[in-house]
Design an enzyme around this catalytic site. Sequence first.
Site, PDB file in Angstrom:
ATOM      1  CE  LYS A 180      61.042  73.840  12.372  1.00 25.57           C
ATOM      2  NZ  LYS A 180      61.527  72.809  11.915  1.00 25.57           N
TER       3      LYS A 180
ATOM      4  NE  ARG B  19      64.127  76.667   5.056  1.00 27.25           N
ATOM      5  CZ  ARG B  19      63.635  75.007   5.069  1.00 27.25           C
ATOM      6  NH1 ARG B  19      64.005  74.566   6.163  1.00 27.25           N
ATOM      7  NH2 ARG B  19      61.968  75.219   5.429  1.00 27.25           N
TER       8      ARG B  19
ATOM      9  NE  ARG C 142      55.977  62.271  10.621  1.00 22.37           N
ATOM     10  CZ  ARG C 142      56.210  63.502  10.121  1.00 22.37           C
ATOM     11  NH1 ARG C 142      57.228  63.324   8.877  1.00 22.37           N
ATOM     12  NH2 ARG C 142      56.556  64.625  10.955  1.00 22.37           N
TER      13      ARG C 142
ATOM     14  NE  ARG D 250      55.027  62.995   4.375  1.00 25.44           N
ATOM     15  CZ  ARG D 250      54.382  63.948   4.774  1.00 25.44           C
ATOM     16  NH1 ARG D 250      52.961  64.302   4.327  1.00 25.44           N
ATOM     17  NH2 ARG D 250      55.223  63.709   5.905  1.00 25.44           N
TER      18      ARG D 250
ATOM     19  NE  ARG E 270      63.999  67.307   5.035  1.00 27.12           N
ATOM     20  CZ  ARG E 270      62.201  67.232   5.790  1.00 27.12           C
ATOM     21  NH1 ARG E 270      61.773  66.153   5.799  1.00 27.12           N
ATOM     22  NH2 ARG E 270      61.512  68.843   5.887  1.00 27.12           N
TER      23      ARG E 270
END
Length: 211
Positions: free
Chosen positions: A13, A88, A123, A155, A166
């Site tokens: 996004k 949201r 990542r 991370r 999530r």
Amino acid sequence: MKLILLGAPGAGKGTQSARISEKYNIPAIATGDILRAAIKEGTELGKSAKSYIDAGKLVPDEVVIGIIREKLASDSCRNGFILDGFPRSIPQAEALDQMGVAMDAVLSLEVPDEKIIERMSGRRVCHCGASYHVVYLPPMQTGICDKCGNKLYIRDDDAEETVRKRLETYHAQTEPLKAYYAKKGILITVEGQEEVADTTRAVFSALASVE
């Protein structure tokens, strides 16, 4: 153009929001950014948001909605905007309706969960600011930064377990917005592609029908 961007965490996004902003010359409004700006400026709502954040709590809807309302009333949003990260939930969408904000389109970026998990959990970052991906942009030496030679790390937000949680939250709280906006006849769905440029082309093509 007044646009809402929907999509799971890691769907792309932020990238597409920046490209739409550039093409249509309208501001991209990320909830996190305007919350931080309100806190930095020391507005009443900013101070309220800071008190919750400092206490380790979620900023309640009424504060977030107030900050969004202030932003949308500013001169910078007069010719349109892109909302990224808001609403949201259905209550937030209803609050947006109650503000009298008529959206032109709601664009949902669709990327399968497993692809998002692969993207995000792959990542790797370095303290020097460099970032890599084990599949798409691997360092020359596994686990070592090409630029400074330090060890790369994952991370907390990118850990697979965190990503899955999530995604669960997104499906439970935010995904129902697709049906909410489909009923209004303003939902547009775009399938995320492997290449960012291909996704951008699909997004611009979908938005051409709204202009």
